[in-house]
Design a protein around this motif. Sequence first.
Motif, short mmCIF file in Angstrom:
data_model
loop_
_atom_site.label_atom_id
_atom_site.label_comp_id
_atom_site.label_asym_id
_atom_site.label_seq_id
_atom_site.Cartn_x
_atom_site.Cartn_y
_atom_site.Cartn_z
N GLY A 131 0.80 -1.22 0.00
CA GLY A 131 0.00 0.00 0.00
C GLY A 131 0.83 1.27 0.00
O GLY A 131 0.43 2.27 -0.59
N ALA A 132 1.99 1.24 0.65
CA ALA A 132 2.82 2.45 0.73
C ALA A 132 3.36 2.85 -0.63
O ALA A 132 3.64 4.03 -0.87
N ASP A 133 3.53 1.87 -1.53
CA ASP A 133 4.07 2.14 -2.86
C ASP A 133 2.99 2.22 -3.93
O ASP A 133 3.27 2.61 -5.07
N ALA A 134 1.78 1.82 -3.58
CA ALA A 134 0.73 1.69 -4.59
C ALA A 134 0.33 3.04 -5.17
O ALA A 134 0.25 4.04 -4.47
N GLU A 135 0.08 3.02 -6.46
CA GLU A 135 -0.41 4.20 -7.16
C GLU A 135 -1.91 4.15 -7.38
O GLU A 135 -2.54 5.17 -7.69
N LEU A 136 -2.48 2.95 -7.20
CA LEU A 136 -3.89 2.77 -7.51
C LEU A 136 -4.49 1.71 -6.58
O LEU A 136 -3.86 0.70 -6.30
N PHE A 137 -5.70 1.98 -6.12
CA PHE A 137 -6.43 1.03 -5.28
C PHE A 137 -7.81 0.80 -5.87
O PHE A 137 -8.41 1.69 -6.47
N VAL A 138 -8.33 -0.40 -5.68
CA VAL A 138 -9.73 -0.68 -5.93
C VAL A 138 -10.35 -0.98 -4.58
O VAL A 138 -10.04 -2.00 -3.96
#
Length: 235
Positions: A131-138
């Motif tokens: 999550g700390a590196d994520a650019e996109l979440f669903v």
Amino acid sequence: AAPREVLEAGQEIGLPILGLPEALGGVSEERSAMAGTLVAEALAAGDMGLAVAALAPGSVATAIGLWGTDEQQQTYLPAFAGGPGQEAAPAAALALTEPRVLFDVLDPATTAVREGDGYVLNGVKSMVPRGADAELFVVGARLDDANVLVIVESGADGLSVEADPAMGVRAASLTTLTLEGVRVPATSVLGRADGTTYAECVRLSRIAWCALSVGVGQAVLRSEEHTSELQSHHD
């Protein structure tokens, strides 16, 4: 954290686009749930945390490929389809689980409320890989009387991420995602808003987690067999 070279190797063999058909930049004529299951099982037999880290972006790409509008697919999928020598696929993750006792994924507390020409999200999600590196979440949320999937970009105001490592899957860099008044446009809803898309996503996610667990179980059995063989030889 998952070593960069491991994630890059996953990119080179097409893990982020495993669930996409060729028409959307994927690796096969049509998506195969069985193929994804076998891959998850095999990877988890090596290390479950690394498997979750490597497969997380593909779960988002698959979701957008299955249920996204043409606009959503054209906006987000090209980044996942980059091959060797191109920019790595973005870190991305599904956010369905919540940190509540006896949590029922079909009864999320996270809400999406209509406001103006969009929605406002509030809630907390847990076990979000990388999550700390994520650019996109669903993100899974409750909208009116039905559950929906909502695309949320990492730069959204009101979105915060906190590390929440879990024993046995530490390499997945699990996090807690907090949404406080996060505003998204109406076009951010993924698939149908009547609960059917959300339910299908949950079913597919359960299959994936079961496959990961089977892979780990097989690794344990092989380890026990190897230990028994060594003990017999020693005796």
